[in-house]
Design a protein around this motif. Structure first.
Motif, PDB file in Angstrom:
ATOM      1  N   ALA A 161      -2.927 -66.114  14.345  1.00 13.78           N
ATOM      2  CA  ALA A 161      -3.088 -67.559  14.525  1.00 13.78           C
ATOM      3  C   ALA A 161      -4.304 -68.075  13.766  1.00 13.78           C
ATOM      4  CB  ALA A 161      -3.209 -67.887  16.009  1.00 13.78           C
ATOM      5  N   LEU A 162      -5.412 -67.329  13.811  1.00 12.77           N
ATOM      6  CA  LEU A 162      -6.603 -67.735  13.062  1.00 12.77           C
ATOM      7  C   LEU A 162      -6.308 -67.801  11.573  1.00 12.77           C
ATOM      8  CD1 LEU A 162      -9.776 -65.924  14.510  1.00 12.77           C
ATOM      9  CD2 LEU A 162      -9.267 -68.371  14.476  1.00 12.77           C
ATOM     10  N   ASP A 163      -5.592 -66.793  11.078  1.00 14.56           N
ATOM     11  CA  ASP A 163      -5.241 -66.765   9.649  1.00 14.56           C
ATOM     12  C   ASP A 163      -4.398 -67.980   9.278  1.00 14.56           C
ATOM     13  OD1 ASP A 163      -5.100 -65.277   7.067  1.00 14.56           O
ATOM     14  OD2 ASP A 163      -2.960 -65.260   7.535  1.00 14.56           O
ATOM     15  N   SER A 164      -3.460 -68.335  10.151  1.00 14.55           N
ATOM     16  CA  SER A 164      -2.616 -69.509   9.906  1.00 14.55           C
ATOM     17  C   SER A 164      -3.454 -70.773   9.851  1.00 14.55           C
ATOM     18  CB  SER A 164      -1.556 -69.616  10.999  1.00 14.55           C
ATOM     19  OG  SER A 164      -0.907 -70.874  10.980  1.00 14.55           O
ATOM     20  N   LEU A 165      -4.399 -70.903  10.782  1.00 12.68           N
ATOM     21  CA  LEU A 165      -5.246 -72.092  10.815  1.00 12.68           C
ATOM     22  C   LEU A 165      -6.155 -72.160   9.596  1.00 12.68           C
ATOM     23  CD1 LEU A 165      -6.143 -71.997  14.617  1.00 12.68           C
ATOM     24  CD2 LEU A 165      -4.895 -73.840  13.486  1.00 12.68           C
ATOM     25  N   ALA A 166      -6.725 -71.010   9.211  1.00 14.27           N
ATOM     26  CA  ALA A 166      -7.647 -70.988   8.071  1.00 14.27           C
ATOM     27  C   ALA A 166      -6.939 -71.354   6.767  1.00 14.27           C
ATOM     28  CB  ALA A 166      -8.297 -69.613   7.959  1.00 14.27           C
ATOM     29  N   LYS A 167      -5.686 -70.943   6.616  1.00 14.90           N
ATOM     30  CA  LYS A 167      -4.927 -71.229   5.391  1.00 14.90           C
ATOM     31  C   LYS A 167      -4.249 -72.591   5.429  1.00 14.90           C
ATOM     32  CE  LYS A 167      -3.906 -66.380   4.328  1.00 14.90           C
ATOM     33  NZ  LYS A 167      -2.836 -65.357   4.194  1.00 14.90           N
ATOM     34  N   GLY A 168      -4.253 -73.212   6.609  1.00 15.22           N
ATOM     35  CA  GLY A 168      -3.562 -74.495   6.723  1.00 15.22           C
ATOM     36  C   GLY A 168      -2.062 -74.361   6.607  1.00 15.22           C
ATOM     37  N   GLU A 169      -1.534 -73.196   6.968  1.00 15.52           N
ATOM     38  CA  GLU A 169      -0.095 -72.934   6.890  1.00 15.52           C
ATOM     39  C   GLU A 169       0.458 -72.782   8.296  1.00 15.52           C
ATOM     40  OE1 GLU A 169       0.242 -69.436   4.561  1.00 15.52           O
ATOM     41  OE2 GLU A 169      -0.467 -70.383   2.700  1.00 15.52           O
ATOM     42  N   PRO A 170       1.115 -73.792   8.834  1.00  8.22           N
ATOM     43  CA  PRO A 170       1.620 -73.725  10.206  1.00  8.22           C
ATOM     44  C   PRO A 170       2.568 -72.542  10.407  1.00  8.22           C
ATOM     45  CG  PRO A 170       1.769 -75.965   9.369  1.00  8.22           C
ATOM     46  CD  PRO A 170       1.428 -75.095   8.196  1.00  8.22           C
ATOM     47  N   LEU A 171       2.529 -71.983  11.603  1.00 11.81           N
ATOM     48  CA  LEU A 171       3.479 -70.932  11.959  1.00 11.81           C
ATOM     49  C   LEU A 171       4.897 -71.494  11.934  1.00 11.81           C
ATOM     50  CD1 LEU A 171       1.690 -69.300  15.057  1.00 11.81           C
ATOM     51  CD2 LEU A 171       1.782 -68.403  12.724  1.00 11.81           C
ATOM     52  N   GLY A 172       5.802 -70.737  11.401  1.00 10.41           N
ATOM     53  CA  GLY A 172       7.197 -71.145  11.448  1.00 10.41           C
ATOM     54  C   GLY A 172       7.732 -71.077  12.862  1.00 10.41           C
ATOM     55  N   PHE A 173       8.852 -71.768  13.070  1.00 13.87           N
ATOM     56  CA  PHE A 173       9.403 -71.850  14.424  1.00 13.87           C
ATOM     57  C   PHE A 173       9.735 -70.471  14.978  1.00 13.87           C
ATOM     58  CE2 PHE A 173      13.139 -71.879  17.178  1.00 13.87           C
ATOM     59  CZ  PHE A 173      12.666 -72.650  18.229  1.00 13.87           C
ATOM     60  N   ILE A 174      10.364 -69.620  14.171  1.00  4.63           N
ATOM     61  CA  ILE A 174      10.785 -68.311  14.681  1.00  4.63           C
ATOM     62  C   ILE A 174       9.568 -67.451  15.007  1.00  4.63           C
ATOM     63  CG2 ILE A 174      11.957 -66.159  14.051  1.00  4.63           C
ATOM     64  CD1 ILE A 174      13.963 -67.823  12.474  1.00  4.63           C
ATOM     65  N   GLU A 175       8.570 -67.467  14.125  1.00  3.50           N
ATOM     66  CA  GLU A 175       7.373 -66.673  14.392  1.00  3.50           C
ATOM     67  C   GLU A 175       6.640 -67.209  15.619  1.00  3.50           C
ATOM     68  OE1 GLU A 175       3.456 -64.779  12.177  1.00  3.50           O
ATOM     69  OE2 GLU A 175       4.391 -66.576  11.328  1.00  3.50           O
ATOM     70  N   TYR A 176       6.533 -68.527  15.719  1.00  6.95           N
ATOM     71  CA  TYR A 176       5.885 -69.115  16.894  1.00  6.95           C
ATOM     72  C   TYR A 176       6.640 -68.744  18.170  1.00  6.95           C
ATOM     73  CZ  TYR A 176       4.563 -72.540  20.401  1.00  6.95           C
ATOM     74  OH  TYR A 176       4.174 -73.125  21.563  1.00  6.95           O
ATOM     75  N   TYR A 177       7.959 -68.825  18.112  1.00  4.60           N
ATOM     76  CA  TYR A 177       8.799 -68.461  19.250  1.00  4.60           C
ATOM     77  C   TYR A 177       8.510 -67.024  19.671  1.00  4.60           C
ATOM     78  CZ  TYR A 177      13.144 -67.747  21.917  1.00  4.60           C
ATOM     79  OH  TYR A 177      14.054 -67.462  22.897  1.00  4.60           O
ATOM     80  N   ARG A 178       8.453 -66.128  18.697  1.00  2.00           N
ATOM     81  CA  ARG A 178       8.234 -64.711  18.986  1.00  2.00           C
ATOM     82  C   ARG A 178       6.843 -64.471  19.569  1.00  2.00           C
ATOM     83  NH1 ARG A 178       5.795 -60.819  16.122  1.00  2.00           N
ATOM     84  NH2 ARG A 178       5.675 -62.115  14.244  1.00  2.00           N
ATOM     85  N   LEU A 179       5.818 -65.056  18.938  1.00  2.00           N
ATOM     86  CA  LEU A 179       4.446 -64.821  19.404  1.00  2.00           C
ATOM     87  C   LEU A 179       4.192 -65.450  20.771  1.00  2.00           C
ATOM     88  CD1 LEU A 179       2.397 -65.383  16.112  1.00  2.00           C
ATOM     89  CD2 LEU A 179       3.163 -63.221  17.124  1.00  2.00           C
ATOM     90  N   SER A 180       4.663 -66.676  20.975  1.00  2.00           N
ATOM     91  CA  SER A 180       4.419 -67.331  22.251  1.00  2.00           C
ATOM     92  C   SER A 180       5.190 -66.648  23.378  1.00  2.00           C
ATOM     93  CB  SER A 180       4.783 -68.821  22.184  1.00  2.00           C
ATOM     94  OG  SER A 180       6.153 -68.990  21.863  1.00  2.00           O
ATOM     95  N   ASN A 181       6.401 -66.200  23.079  1.00  2.00           N
ATOM     96  CA  ASN A 181       7.160 -65.468  24.095  1.00  2.00           C
ATOM     97  C   ASN A 181       6.459 -64.171  24.465  1.00  2.00           C
ATOM     98  OD1 ASN A 181       9.256 -67.108  24.761  1.00  2.00           O
ATOM     99  ND2 ASN A 181      10.863 -65.676  24.114  1.00  2.00           N
ATOM    100  N   ARG A 182       5.910 -63.500  23.448  1.00  2.00           N
ATOM    101  CA  ARG A 182       5.193 -62.243  23.732  1.00  2.00           C
ATOM    102  C   ARG A 182       3.964 -62.512  24.572  1.00  2.00           C
ATOM    103  NH1 ARG A 182       5.904 -57.509  25.379  1.00  2.00           N
ATOM    104  NH2 ARG A 182       4.661 -55.855  24.422  1.00  2.00           N
ATOM    105  N   LEU A 183       3.228 -63.570  24.286  1.00  6.12           N
ATOM    106  CA  LEU A 183       2.061 -63.913  25.098  1.00  6.12           C
ATOM    107  C   LEU A 183       2.458 -64.244  26.535  1.00  6.12           C
ATOM    108  CD1 LEU A 183      -0.057 -66.033  22.607  1.00  6.12           C
ATOM    109  CD2 LEU A 183      -0.634 -63.775  23.526  1.00  6.12           C
ATOM    110  N   ASP A 184       3.611 -64.877  26.693  1.00  5.71           N
ATOM    111  CA  ASP A 184       4.075 -65.189  28.041  1.00  5.71           C
ATOM    112  C   ASP A 184       4.315 -63.925  28.863  1.00  5.71           C
ATOM    113  OD1 ASP A 184       3.954 -67.859  27.516  1.00  5.71           O
ATOM    114  OD2 ASP A 184       6.109 -68.119  27.143  1.00  5.71           O
ATOM    115  N   ASP A 185       4.630 -62.817  28.202  1.00  7.18           N
ATOM    116  CA  ASP A 185       4.799 -61.551  28.919  1.00  7.18           C
ATOM    117  C   ASP A 185       3.504 -61.108  29.578  1.00  7.18           C
ATOM    118  OD1 ASP A 185       7.432 -61.434  28.120  1.00  7.18           O
ATOM    119  OD2 ASP A 185       7.037 -60.102  26.411  1.00  7.18           O
ATOM    120  N   PHE A 186       2.380 -61.569  29.042  1.00  4.69           N
ATOM    121  CA  PHE A 186       1.071 -61.168  29.556  1.00  4.69           C
ATOM    122  C   PHE A 186       0.347 -62.352  30.208  1.00  4.69           C
ATOM    123  CE2 PHE A 186       1.612 -58.803  25.388  1.00  4.69           C
ATOM    124  CZ  PHE A 186       2.181 -57.691  25.976  1.00  4.69           C
TER     125      PHE A 186
END
Length: 757
Positions: A681-706
């Motif tokens: 997420a930091l890398d995405s913010l630093a580059k100004g390149e928003p996370l794509g929907f599928i990647e965001y879906y995957r990462l946020s779902n994984r965080l929800d597991d924890f």
């Protein structure tokens, strides 16, 4: 009192329904497209600590006005007492000087003068000496004025002066080699008269030195009642000369002699603190039954300390035997003379009534007394126990289960301590109330959550608003330090500094609490360090444990632990146990899981309830997302360190039985994975390149597991989530998860203009 989830059948059915519902939708629900702002930072500020000119006092006074001046404390403090100088007051001033000296590494001495003299550094104008043993009606108000020339502390009695001295101690700062006080005018008094701490000495015995240390900390934050839980299934902790088997047989060898009890009572009174004893009956009484088997219900197995074979709670004593009341009365008479406080706690919580239902002699007793249910029998017992306490000149207190919906006694013959339900029948309207609901330290809620819990947060049928109507009468509140998973080595970790936050909730006025929230954590961090200098061991105990279990790479272990907090309610730390609870609520033939006294040597038992490092990480995350790019390198470095935790700690965990038992391999892997998500997420913010929907879906779902959870008896969602968490995550909250989730959400929506500096 134990802290099991002893809610009524309807509440458990609701919990069961929630769990089943989650099972049905698990795996097919939509992901969370947003993560709430990290709510754990009340008054988090910038994370830079308090400013040199900030006056840090906790609890916050009713009124405080500062000005630009400064008083310099000399090496010898001249103290005048133009009206009253009691022995208690003199000893308190000596303690104040010693504590200030310890804080600064210097030595302060005190010289005394009877009359007000010109040049006095501290003038104590105290109208009268209070009772030797403080009581509920003690006037704790004081007025404190500091000018360039000296200090004036006024109070109607010496207990009020003690409270003022603790405020004065917190005003002292060391600057440029001198001890300084800001010029200030304070007018202060408490919001609630009863501000207590329940200390469970029965499950794990607390030595006299440990209790004294707790009392010293309580004095600093203006808590004024120590409620000693002295008997339970695991042990009877007070010497009895009229019923000596109670301590000889029922203690397992650990108990307070009567001279030690007197020593503690005097030590507390010298600090303006009351000690209220609790000898709970009819449940939680195996120590009584082991000592005097004639108290037990006929036909049951021989009692064993801390052990029973069926049901969640132990079998109670027999309320149909007159012998039971004779023995209780003997004990009450003895303890009423040993403990001088006006109040005496009779317990009466978590009573397993099944043995009463199955005993024919008890059924005959109920019929003869016109008692139609075992609840009515429980009420009969509680009221009779209370009448014995009253007959010996004491005011009885009972836990809320002593009152049943059909009770009609008005007013109730005892004060009631609330801890569980939050919604009560009309009988409670006539009671004096002591509040402990939401103040249980073993539930592991963070300080910000505890700070928000009001004493008036309960309902009584027939009363529209408890706070506005002033009924029932609220005496005050008590923090509960239960010891199923706490011993004398870890008590300070459980108690401090969160109890300082609750002490402010109990002392300060509502308007001050609103102001105090703005600077809450800045002040709490300062007070935590002051408690350390006073001798509290909450930081030392964690550091010592980590050093003990780490044969290599202590730095990596410490950094990894910074990402953790002990999760929720200790009894909810096993998925198997939770499922048994659910099943027992639905199917009458399923027994709930048996009680077992917990270990006290696990990693989670040595972790603070709240990670300061995780809080600072969250604060820096918010600063980054608000445009402060200076914190980017710090966040990245911290995440890289956490990402390396799994690999760095693998050899240590492999060689440690204690860490393998807690399945720390799973937890380190989880922390490393969450840190890696944060780095993405930091890398995405630093580059100004928003996370794509599928990647965001995957990462946020994984965080929800924890997902990070705050436990409370009203939080059914958190209970239901526990059914699906692996046991290691039942035991450990990943404290950095909310801030990482915040970064991921920002990376998807590019909510910040981040530049890697």
């Amino acid at each position: 009192m134990s802290q099991f989830i002893t809610v009524d059948k309807n509440r458990w059915l609701l919990f069961s329904s929630l769990a089943i519902s989650v099972l049905l939708v698990a795996g097919c629900c939509s992901p969370k497209y947003s993560t709430p702002l990290y709510s754990g930072v009340v008054g988090g500020g910038t994370g830079q600590g308090h400013t040199p000119d900030e006056v840090v006092v906790m609890p916050m006074p009713r009124s405080m006005r500062t000005s630009a001046g400064t008083m310099i404390l000399p090496g010898t403090i001249r103290v005048s007492t133009p009206q009253t100088r009691s022995g208690r007051l003199q000893r308190a001033v000596d303690r104040w000087a010693a504590q200030v000296g310890t804080q600064s590494g210097t030595s302060l001495s005190v010289s005394w003068a009877e009359e007000a003299t010109k040049g006095s550094h501290l003038s104590l104008v105290v109208a009268e000496e209070s009772n030797r043993y403080p009581d509920l009606d003690a006037d704790e108000s004081y007025q404190l004025t500091v000018t360039d020339d000296g200090i004036l502390l006024k109070a109607s009695n010496d207990v009020g002066a003690l409270r003022g001295l603790q405020t004065l101690r917190q005003l002292v700062t060391e600057r440029e080699g001198t001890l300084q006080l800001p010029t200030v005018t304070i007018d202060d008094s408490p919001q609630w008269a009863w501000r207590g701490m329940v200390l469970d000495t029965a499950r794990h015995f607390m030595p006299v030195s440990t209790v004294k240390r707790l009392l010293a900390g309580m004095e600093m934050v203006k808590l004024n009642v120590l409620h000693l839980h002295l008997s339970d299934d695991q042990g009877f902790r007070a010497e009895s000369r009229v019923l000596p088997k109670l301590h000889e047989v029922g203690s397992g060898g650990d108990y307070y002699t009567q001279s030690e009890i007197t020593e503690l009572v005097e030590y507390a009174a010298d600090r303006g603190i009351r000690i209220v004893p609790e000898f709970g009956l009819p449940g939680h009484s195996l120590s009584w039954q082991v000592a005097y088997p004639e108290l037990r219900v006929d036909g049951l197995p021989d009692p064993v300390l801390g052990e029973w074979s069926s049901s969640l709670f132990s079998p109670p004593i027999n309320p149909a035997k007159e012998k039971s009341y004779e023995l209780i009365n003997l004990l009450v008479a003895e303890m009423a003379s040993l403990f001088p406080d006006h109040y005496f706690h009779i317990g009466s919580d978590e009573v397993n009534t099944a043995p009463w239902k199955s005993d024919s002699s008890i059924r005959d007793f109920m019929k003869a007394k016109g008692l139609r249910s075992v609840d009515a029998l429980h009420s009969y017992f509680a009221q009779r126990y209370a009448s014995m306490v009253a007959a010996h000149g004491k005011l009885p207190i009972a836990w809320e289960e002593a009152v049943h919906p059909e009770d009609t006694a008005e007013p109730l013959p005892f004060a009631v301590q609330l801890w569980l339900d939050g919604d009560y029948p009309p009988a409670f309207a006539s009671a004096d109330i002591l509040m402990s609901r939401n103040y249980y330290l073993d539930h592991q809620q963070p300080a910000w959550w505890l700070y928000q819990q009001k004493l008036t947060d309960f309902e009584v049928e027939g009363i529209s608003d408890v706070a506005e109507q002033g009924a029932p009468r609220i005496l005050g509140a008590e923090i509960a330090a239960w010891s199923e998973h706490v011993d004398h080595d870890t008590l300070d970790i459980a108690v401090w500094p969160r109890s300082a936050a609750l002490a402010e909730r109990f002392w300060s006025q509502p308007s001050q609490l609103s102001k105090g929230a703005v600077t809450f954590y800045r002040r709490l961090d300062v007070v935590s360090e002051r408690l350390v200098r006073l001798g509290m061991r909450h930081k030392e105990a964690t550091e010592n444990y980590l050093a003990e279990i780490s044969e290599r790479d202590l730095e990596a272990l410490t950094t990894f632990v910074d990402a953790l907090e002990p999760a929720g309610y200790y009894y909810q730390r096993s998925r198997k146990r939770l499922l048994r609870f659910v099943a027992s609520a639905i199917f009458p033939f399923v027994e709930p899981p048996a009680y077992a006294l917990g270990d006290v040597d696990r990693l989670i038992d040595h972790l603070p309830a709240e990670s300061q490092a995780a809080r600072q990480f969250a604060i820096k995350t918010e600063r980054l997302l608000s445009g402060d790019n200076r914190v980017y390198p710090e966040l990245r470095e911290q995440l890289l360190t956490w990402e390396a935790s799994h690999d760095r700690l693998a050899p240590l965990i492999e060689q440690s039985d204690a860490l393998r038992r807690d399945e720390l391999q799973f937890v380190t892997k989880t922390v490393s994975e969450i840190a890696a998500i944060g780095l993405r997420a930091l890398d995405s913010l630093a580059k100004g390149e928003p996370l794509g929907f599928i990647e965001y879906y995957r990462l946020s779902n994984r965080l929800d597991d924890f997902e990070y959870g705050v436990f409370s008896f009203d939080n059914y969602g958190e209970m239901a989530n526990g059914v699906f968490r692996p046991d290691p995550l039942q035991q450990h909250n990943i404290a950095i998860q909310p801030a990482v989730a915040r970064l991921v959400y920002a990376a998807r929506n590019q909510a910040a203009n981040v530049q890697a500096e």
